[in-house]
Scaffold this motif. Structure first.
Motif, short mmCIF file in Angstrom:
data_model
loop_
_atom_site.label_atom_id
_atom_site.label_comp_id
_atom_site.label_asym_id
_atom_site.label_seq_id
_atom_site.Cartn_x
_atom_site.Cartn_y
_atom_site.Cartn_z
N ARG A 170 0.81 -1.22 0.00
CA ARG A 170 0.00 0.00 0.00
C ARG A 170 0.84 1.27 0.00
NH1 ARG A 170 -2.80 -0.94 5.47
NH2 ARG A 170 -0.74 -1.87 5.82
N LEU A 171 2.14 1.15 0.22
CA LEU A 171 2.98 2.34 0.31
C LEU A 171 3.35 2.86 -1.07
CD1 LEU A 171 5.43 1.70 3.27
CD2 LEU A 171 3.58 3.36 3.13
N PRO A 172 3.45 4.18 -1.23
CA PRO A 172 3.80 4.75 -2.54
C PRO A 172 5.29 4.61 -2.82
CG PRO A 172 3.53 6.51 -0.94
CD PRO A 172 3.13 5.23 -0.24
N ALA A 173 5.63 4.63 -4.10
CA ALA A 173 7.02 4.41 -4.51
C ALA A 173 7.96 5.49 -4.00
CB ALA A 173 7.10 4.31 -6.03
N SER A 174 7.49 6.74 -3.93
CA SER A 174 8.37 7.82 -3.50
C SER A 174 8.79 7.67 -2.04
CB SER A 174 7.69 9.17 -3.71
OG SER A 174 6.59 9.33 -2.82
N LEU A 175 7.94 7.05 -1.24
CA LEU A 175 8.24 6.85 0.18
C LEU A 175 8.97 5.55 0.41
CD1 LEU A 175 7.65 8.01 3.09
CD2 LEU A 175 5.73 6.39 3.15
N ASP A 176 8.63 4.52 -0.36
CA ASP A 176 9.09 3.17 -0.06
C ASP A 176 9.51 2.45 -1.34
OD1 ASP A 176 9.59 0.85 1.49
OD2 ASP A 176 7.58 0.08 1.03
N ARG A 184 3.75 -4.54 -6.84
CA ARG A 184 2.49 -3.94 -7.30
C ARG A 184 1.86 -3.19 -6.14
NH1 ARG A 184 0.69 -9.38 -10.65
NH2 ARG A 184 2.26 -9.14 -12.26
N ARG A 185 1.47 -1.97 -6.40
CA ARG A 185 0.96 -1.08 -5.35
C ARG A 185 -0.55 -0.92 -5.48
NH1 ARG A 185 5.68 1.07 -3.14
NH2 ARG A 185 7.47 0.76 -4.54
N TYR A 186 -1.20 -0.81 -4.34
CA TYR A 186 -2.66 -0.69 -4.33
C TYR A 186 -3.06 0.21 -3.18
CZ TYR A 186 -2.80 -3.93 -0.36
OH TYR A 186 -2.63 -4.52 0.87
N HIS A 187 -4.31 0.61 -3.18
CA HIS A 187 -4.82 1.39 -2.06
C HIS A 187 -6.18 0.87 -1.63
CE1 HIS A 187 -6.84 3.49 -5.44
NE2 HIS A 187 -7.77 3.79 -4.55
N GLU A 188 -6.51 1.19 -0.40
CA GLU A 188 -7.80 0.78 0.16
C GLU A 188 -8.80 1.90 -0.02
OE1 GLU A 188 -9.54 -1.07 4.36
OE2 GLU A 188 -7.47 -0.36 4.22
N THR A 369 -2.67 4.81 -7.02
CA THR A 369 -2.31 3.42 -7.27
C THR A 369 -3.56 2.62 -7.61
OG1 THR A 369 -2.51 2.85 -4.92
CG2 THR A 369 -0.33 3.59 -5.70
N ALA A 370 -3.39 1.35 -7.91
CA ALA A 370 -4.51 0.49 -8.28
C ALA A 370 -5.45 0.28 -7.09
CB ALA A 370 -4.00 -0.86 -8.77
N THR A 371 -6.71 0.07 -7.39
CA THR A 371 -7.62 -0.39 -6.35
C THR A 371 -7.32 -1.86 -6.07
OG1 THR A 371 -9.31 -1.15 -7.90
CG2 THR A 371 -9.41 1.17 -7.19
N ALA A 372 -7.82 -2.35 -4.95
CA ALA A 372 -7.62 -3.76 -4.63
C ALA A 372 -8.22 -4.65 -5.71
CB ALA A 372 -8.23 -4.07 -3.27
N ALA A 373 -9.37 -4.27 -6.24
CA ALA A 373 -10.01 -5.08 -7.29
C ALA A 373 -9.16 -5.10 -8.56
CB ALA A 373 -11.40 -4.53 -7.59
N ASP A 374 -8.62 -3.95 -8.95
CA ASP A 374 -7.76 -3.91 -10.14
C ASP A 374 -6.50 -4.73 -9.94
OD1 ASP A 374 -9.55 -2.26 -11.44
OD2 ASP A 374 -8.52 -0.41 -10.89
#
Length: 381
Positions: A170-176, A184-188, A369-374
């Protein structure tokens, strides 16, 4: 699609799986969750089917946990990953996960970072697997060297194939930034509710104080909460403290009118209104705050919390106060200098808009970032 989810104990390990579990359920997938007995109450409150595995021997586990508290943070983490998550928990949970993979035949196994028995079972049955980040990628990578000695005895090369599997965070690339080849990154997608008024109509900035769900079990927990309250309650703010289920808020003693304490309030509801979070730097709290665009004061105690504190300060979205009080061979405490430093850090963040601006910028990056479904669509076999 049939998706098996696996977690170790602790809501901080299970919660990163929740948006993916919910997305699977929403799109009509068959879901099965396998977890240790400590999570049974939580799983029983949800609608997905679940199976319960075994816990490690309690005396052996308690002995290791006692040693963890006496070690330097990095050494304590190594002991936890190798001995608790790697050796004890894998052996305890493997029978239940073997049975689930053999009889239920999932198409995909999703496990939180430090749950390894499901990887062994998935590898033995030829099932694709991916791991869901609990901590920052840098922290997780620092423990990778520990995996081969505990996993490869179950099958040659399992540890390597775990590291090569998709890494979901869930963390963004710029931070982590991540060292893993398939990250693969996603958000809630949250829908927070308005926070009920607890302060008689007062409108001062809201400071949320929490030490997460596990710190309350420390023998020094009540003193830690009391010290953080002493730090922030002197400020012209409203305070909402959540203690978790280990501590009754009444144990904190009398509180001033602008300080309200409860065992639990939905985090997203609090963050919707908060101007600042003061916490122990636990991943769930830090990631939730940043996703809501709220700056943070971290008071790291153990595990991945020092690493999260460094991420927060490095990104300019908060400050860190490392506890200095108490003997090194005991559970952490906060001394008078720590209380003063927490208060001063909170004042700076509340007074300087740059912290909030940077936190909101990270929140925007996370929402893109992508949704969990995506994300799930990219994992279909």
């Amino acid at each position: 699609m049939r998706v098996l989810f696996a977690s170790t104990r602790g809501s901080g390990h299970f919660n990163p799986l929740v948006p993916l579990i919910d997305a699977c359920t929403a799109r009509g997938d068959d879901v099965l969750v396998v977890a240790p007995p400590a999570l049974e109450g939580l799983l029983a409150s949800r609608k997905q089917p679940y199976r319960i595995g075994r816990e490690p021997d309690p005396e052996e586990l308690a002995g290791i946990m006692k040693r963890v508290l006496t070690l330097a943070p990095d050494d304590g983490v190594s002991l936890m990953v190798a001995e608790v998550f790697g050796r004890l928990c894998t052996a305890a949970m493997l029978p239940a996960l073997e049975e689930a993979c053999r009889d239920w035949r999932p198409d995909l196994v999703l496990h939180e970072t430090f749950e390894f028995a499901s990887v062994v079972a998935a590898e033995r049955h030829g099932i694709p697997h991916a791991r869901v980040a609990v901590s920052a990628a840098g922290f997780t990578a620092s423990t990778d060297r520990l995996l081969a000695p505990v996993l490869d005895p179950y099958g040659p090369g399992i540890a390597r194939r775990l590291l090569d599997s998709p890494y979901l965070t869930r963390l963004p690339a710029s931070l982590d930034p991540s060292p893993y080849p398939t990250t693969r990154r996603y958000h809630e997608e949250l829908r927070p509710q308005a926070l009920a008024d607890r302060w008689g109509g007062a409108t001062e900035p809201l400071v949320h104080v929490t030490l997460g769900t596990e710190a309350g079990a420390l023998p020094t927990a009540t003193g830690l909460y009391r010290a953080v309250l002493d730090a922030v309650s002197a400020l012209p703010v409203r305070v909402l403290l959540t203690t978790g289920h280990h501590i009754d808020p009444a144990a904190l003693g009398p509180l001033p009118p602008h300080v309200h304490a409860e065992q639990w309030v939905p985090q997203a509801d609090v963050l919707r209104s908060a101007s600042l979070v003061v916490c122990h730097g636990g991943s769930g709290t830090v990631y939730g705050a940043l996703a809501a665009g709220v700056p943070v004061v971290c008071v790291p105690l153990f595990a991945d919390q020092p690493d999260n504190a460094r991420l927060v300060t490095g990104a300019g979205v908060g400050e860190s106060v490392t506890p200095t009080g108490g003997p090194e061979d005991e559970a952490p405490v906060l001394g008078p200098d720590d209380v003063r430093n927490i208060r001063e850090a909170a004042e700076r963040i509340l007074e300087q808009p740059s912290y909030r601006a940077r936190a909101r910028s990270l929140a925007d990056e996370m929402r893109n970032t992508a949704t969990a479904a995506d994300l799930l669509a990219t994992l279909e076999p």
